[in-house]
Write an enzyme that holds these catalytic residues in place. Sequence first.
Site, PDB file in Angstrom:
ATOM      1  N   ASP A 157     -15.937  29.664  45.189  1.00  0.00           N
ATOM      2  CA  ASP A 157     -15.271  30.147  43.951  1.00  0.00           C
ATOM      3  C   ASP A 157     -15.595  30.564  42.720  1.00  0.00           C
ATOM      4  O   ASP A 157     -16.783  30.082  42.378  1.00  0.00           O
ATOM      5  CB  ASP A 157     -14.415  28.469  43.567  1.00  0.00           C
ATOM      6  CG  ASP A 157     -13.036  28.348  44.324  1.00  0.00           C
ATOM      7  OD1 ASP A 157     -12.744  29.453  45.281  1.00  0.00           O
ATOM      8  OD2 ASP A 157     -12.111  27.381  44.286  1.00  0.00           O
ATOM      9  N   LYS A 208     -10.309  35.020  42.345  1.00  0.00           N
ATOM     10  CA  LYS A 208      -9.300  36.177  42.123  1.00  0.00           C
ATOM     11  C   LYS A 208      -9.966  37.583  41.570  1.00  0.00           C
ATOM     12  O   LYS A 208     -10.677  37.542  40.799  1.00  0.00           O
ATOM     13  CB  LYS A 208      -8.263  35.905  41.306  1.00  0.00           C
ATOM     14  CG  LYS A 208      -6.978  36.324  41.544  1.00  0.00           C
ATOM     15  CD  LYS A 208      -5.637  35.425  40.845  1.00  0.00           C
ATOM     16  CE  LYS A 208      -5.625  36.048  39.363  1.00  0.00           C
ATOM     17  NZ  LYS A 208      -4.427  35.424  38.556  1.00  0.00           N
ATOM     18  N   GLY A 210     -15.188  24.383  43.226  1.00  0.00           N
ATOM     19  CA  GLY A 210     -15.352  23.427  41.979  1.00  0.00           C
ATOM     20  C   GLY A 210     -14.752  22.221  42.005  1.00  0.00           C
ATOM     21  O   GLY A 210     -13.649  21.956  42.730  1.00  0.00           O
ATOM     22  N   ASP A 239     -13.467  18.803  43.114  1.00  0.00           N
ATOM     23  CA  ASP A 239     -13.226  18.216  44.548  1.00  0.00           C
ATOM     24  C   ASP A 239     -12.228  19.286  45.270  1.00  0.00           C
ATOM     25  O   ASP A 239     -11.342  19.728  44.289  1.00  0.00           O
ATOM     26  CB  ASP A 239     -12.439  17.059  44.477  1.00  0.00           C
ATOM     27  CG  ASP A 239     -12.290  16.383  45.804  1.00  0.00           C
ATOM     28  OD1 ASP A 239     -13.156  15.927  46.429  1.00  0.00           O
ATOM     29  OD2 ASP A 239     -11.018  16.523  46.140  1.00  0.00           O
ATOM     30  N   MET A 249      -6.012  22.731  33.348  1.00  0.00           N
ATOM     31  CA  MET A 249      -5.462  24.057  32.943  1.00  0.00           C
ATOM     32  C   MET A 249      -6.138  24.949  32.263  1.00  0.00           C
ATOM     33  O   MET A 249      -7.341  24.593  31.740  1.00  0.00           O
ATOM     34  CB  MET A 249      -4.084  24.040  32.351  1.00  0.00           C
ATOM     35  CG  MET A 249      -2.917  23.276  32.917  1.00  0.00           C
ATOM     36  SD  MET A 249      -1.570  23.079  31.812  1.00  0.00           S
ATOM     37  CE  MET A 249      -0.886  21.734  32.612  1.00  0.00           C
ATOM     38  N   GLY A 251     -17.655  20.680  30.928  1.00  0.00           N
ATOM     39  CA  GLY A 251     -17.783  19.346  31.248  1.00  0.00           C
ATOM     40  C   GLY A 251     -19.318  19.292  32.257  1.00  0.00           C
ATOM     41  O   GLY A 251     -19.105  20.056  33.016  1.00  0.00           O
TER      42      GLY A 251
HETATM   43  N1  SAH Z   1     -10.781  21.390  42.190  1.00  0.00           N
HETATM   44  C1  SAH Z   1     -11.388  21.123  40.630  1.00  0.00           C
HETATM   45  C2  SAH Z   1     -10.052  21.560  39.821  1.00  0.00           C
HETATM   46  C3  SAH Z   1      -9.512  23.009  39.922  1.00  0.00           C
HETATM   47  S1  SAH Z   1      -8.293  23.362  38.664  1.00  0.00           S
HETATM   48  C4  SAH Z   1     -11.757  19.841  40.150  1.00  0.00           C
HETATM   49  O1  SAH Z   1     -11.388  18.954  41.162  1.00  0.00           O
HETATM   50  O2  SAH Z   1     -12.417  19.829  39.466  1.00  0.00           O
HETATM   51  C5  SAH Z   1      -9.449  24.210  37.343  1.00  0.00           C
HETATM   52  C6  SAH Z   1      -9.308  23.465  36.041  1.00  0.00           C
HETATM   53  O3  SAH Z   1     -10.185  22.452  36.238  1.00  0.00           O
HETATM   54  C7  SAH Z   1      -9.865  24.145  34.907  1.00  0.00           C
HETATM   55  O4  SAH Z   1      -8.799  25.036  34.257  1.00  0.00           O
HETATM   56  C8  SAH Z   1     -10.076  23.229  33.821  1.00  0.00           C
HETATM   57  O5  SAH Z   1      -9.180  22.527  33.202  1.00  0.00           O
HETATM   58  C9  SAH Z   1     -10.864  22.138  34.794  1.00  0.00           C
HETATM   59  N2  SAH Z   1     -12.164  22.154  34.968  1.00  0.00           N
HETATM   60  C10 SAH Z   1     -12.961  22.115  36.063  1.00  0.00           C
HETATM   61  N3  SAH Z   1     -14.108  22.318  35.824  1.00  0.00           N
HETATM   62  C11 SAH Z   1     -14.397  21.852  34.611  1.00  0.00           C
HETATM   63  C12 SAH Z   1     -15.372  21.474  33.748  1.00  0.00           C
HETATM   64  N4  SAH Z   1     -16.931  21.550  34.020  1.00  0.00           N
HETATM   65  N5  SAH Z   1     -15.136  21.217  32.309  1.00  0.00           N
HETATM   66  C13 SAH Z   1     -14.028  21.258  31.913  1.00  0.00           C
HETATM   67  N6  SAH Z   1     -13.012  21.417  32.641  1.00  0.00           N
HETATM   68  C14 SAH Z   1     -13.196  21.918  34.148  1.00  0.00           C
END
Ligand code: SAH
Length: 483
Positions: A250, A272, A304, A306, A386, A415
Amino acid sequence: MSTFLFPLFTNLSGRAVVVVGGGEVAWRKVQLLAKSQAVITVVSPELTPSLQQWVEQGKITWQARPYLSQDLAEVWLVIAASDDIALNARIAYDAEQRRIFANVVDDAELSSCQVPAIVDRAPITVAISSAGAAPMVARRIRARIESSLDHSLGALTELLQRYRSAIKLAFPQLKARRCFYDWLLDGPVANAIQAQQFTLAATLLESALQTPPAAPTGEVILVGAGPGDPGLLTQHALRALNQADVILVDRLVDPAILELARRDALQISVGKQVGEDHHATQRRIHQLMVEHAQQGQTVVRLKGGDAFIFGRGGEELEFLQAHNIPYKVIPGITAALACAAYSGIPLTHREYAQSVQLVTAHRKDDSPIENWEALRDPTQTVVVYMGLQQILQFITRLQAAGRSADTHCALIENGSRPEQRTLLSRLDTLAHHAKQYHFASPSLLIIGAVCKLAPELHWFGEQINTIDQAAPTFADTELAMLS
Ligand code: SAH
């Protein structure tokens, strides 16, 4: 020249062993000896409470007095675990006279045998020794091997042991037998054992003895890669990355994580593509997974955070299930947990929040979330996943739905990555400050009173605290929303 120690695995079951010393070191050795079912006598005027308890439970015998040479009369092995150097030397000397092996804890010179660092996957044991030269090095190596061997290896080995003669009978030719063992160790039998399905494993093995498996079956491993920091990968995830033939990645996965994957694995980026909609992307991913798995390859689908939190993991499994492709799922640390931990914001806290809600903007048909009621509760932490623009729109609607404008919130950008930044703000000022400090995606928003703890508990990355700054004018906010 350095000493070569002859490696030896000894069967101590039912054999007498004496441990001299009754402290913590002795306790550790006694525990290890007990695994081998040795008959253990501890000689020491005093014992730690744990040793004392084992004496009471009849697991070991205690001679409550100082060591005497005749303690070695009937034993196969002695372990000197006292902190008295002269005593240890005397024990080593006595043992030498009687020609029994002695291990003197932390003293390679005096010892005639060493206790290695071990990785225990009984009946498999990996032993590592530095011949007493540098136990730290042995421990390091141990940690590496520990993380590379799945805990189900022991159970798998036991299964193979049970069927050893049946396998030999079914495959008398060495070459065919080797192939079969490869299939056992890498295929569906090993997978079933990993999933704790022992009956299934035995059934699969038995039917393969009747009709040998044709081609190796591929599988898909759905792996949560966590939020960015490679240290947050699970050991299972690391093993999967090392096993992969193909990795479907991803967009959100940190490149540092791909560095850890098998060098010759084929990496395909499945984010995408320009002009492509979500449905087309998802269809392409489904096709790639099935195609490669059907060719017998191990496909890692790397996501990314979970895979089951806003990651469409469920939809991908449904597709695999429908196409009869074996799969497993390895959870990852989701952004909410990582961002909370790395910004010092406990998602629940007895004083501030009793529950957490994870929300995102869109459903399958792209309709927005409607249940604003639940999001209003001031004792609930709300975490918003989001794109940043959507987060800002979400805040406006949340306030309109009745969550107090002065509710504390924290926007965490990148993060757990080295460039992490945290913006502390209130609902009514966040959009303004996010703009002012040029926050961008990926960012995650935590809303609720727990954010009050961040100034004090902050420990990672940069923190920008705007809580006490004046609210921007209406025009400022409008501007932020528009631009
Ligand atoms: N499956 C992923 C989430 C996918 S949705 C999970 O469990 O973390 C994608 C959203 O996750 C992003 O738009 C953002 O809001 C958040 N996100 C993912 N990684 C991030 C990171 N390292 N720091 C901040 N936000 C993050």
